[in-house]
Design an enzyme around this catalytic site. Sequence first.
Site, PDB file in Angstrom:
ATOM      1  N   GLU A 273     -71.830  40.963 -66.776  1.00 18.65           N
ATOM      2  CA  GLU A 273     -71.068  40.527 -67.937  1.00 18.65           C
ATOM      3  C   GLU A 273     -70.780  41.788 -68.599  1.00 18.65           C
ATOM      4  OE1 GLU A 273     -70.437  37.863 -69.466  1.00 18.65           O
ATOM      5  OE2 GLU A 273     -70.776  36.916 -67.433  1.00 18.65           O
TER       6      GLU A 273
ATOM      7  N   CYS B  80     -53.281  21.756 -67.332  1.00 20.16           N
ATOM      8  CA  CYS B  80     -54.597  22.019 -68.225  1.00 20.16           C
ATOM      9  C   CYS B  80     -55.172  20.505 -68.058  1.00 20.16           C
ATOM     10  CB  CYS B  80     -54.513  22.371 -69.417  1.00 20.16           C
ATOM     11  SG  CYS B  80     -55.775  22.433 -70.565  1.00 20.16           S
TER      12      CYS B  80
END
Length: 351
Positions: free
Chosen positions: A37, A200
């Site tokens: 991260e 999508c």
Amino acid sequence: MTTLVFYQTILNWYHHFGRKTLPWQIKKNPYKTWISEIMLQQTQVKTVIPYYCKFIKRFPNIDTLSDSPLDSILNLWSGLGYYTRARNIYKTAKILKQKFNGIFPNSYAEIIKLPGIGKSTAGAILSFGFNLYSCILDGNIKRVLIRYYSININNKYIEKLLWKTIESITPIYHTNKFNQALIDIGALICLKSNPKCNICPLKSTCKSYLNNKLFQINCKKNKKHIIPKTKYWFLILQYKNYIFLEKRQNLGIWKKLFCFPQFIRQNDILSWIQKNNTKIKKINILNEFKHKLSHLTLYINPIWIIINKISIFSNNNKTIWYNLNNPQCIGLPTPVTKIITKIKKFNTHHE
């Protein structure tokens, strides 16, 4: 689309198309999640992968990381940029070793206090590293939310609004899959430009898509600002297979990294050479090149000087003679690495 159908749609898409084999997703744990991260902050996945793999191989856990010198961490970070991230990782590793016995805390209140960890990163560590309920709001998720809900990016409270939105839709169950799915939709489909709306899973209820506003919405406000330009002169001092480097201190760019002596004016190089009683054998003036930082554009002019003998001695804390054949484990800025690579190639061709 009802809330339940919304969740099911996203989780179903993730099941079929979501990313599940990234290096930090295999045998995941809080430590691996944390490192990935931090590396992924302001850096693309494809760039991070090789750095992450080398980093985890060298520092497989908090103990090995905290027990290593900062230079070895910066060495593996060289070329990834935003070196404050590496320094914060080092600080955090020390805290985790001393305060938490080398075990990553699973409390948001404790994680958010650690250097370099903000609200979204803390959420990612809890969600992906511990499989606990926690919200994430990275750049990819922001883009999905802004487009899906057709949020006005000129709203001065947009950050608060986005957090309120993600907190209201993040499910208690399968939170980690939901979070990863939104990240992946943002990274793979809801792109900054030319989004792939035809594939999508959310297009049937996406307000921007339905209202044909896709190309009017960006995730960042357009801020016009002029990035300053600075000219530097690099002094490359070489004796046989050794090159002189100085460790940058706490001010300016490349903190704690090793670099060639830098000068704002070319005439200052001569003064430096005279001051250090340097005996010159040969001078080569290399071509100027440009190096872009997030806040500054550098125009670097390298002057490569071959010397007859060493008149400046190493001080491990501040200066070293860098061995081209057997390099020390230290952090180097990208421009320094580029120049060293050129010199090594030149030396190889002229041996």
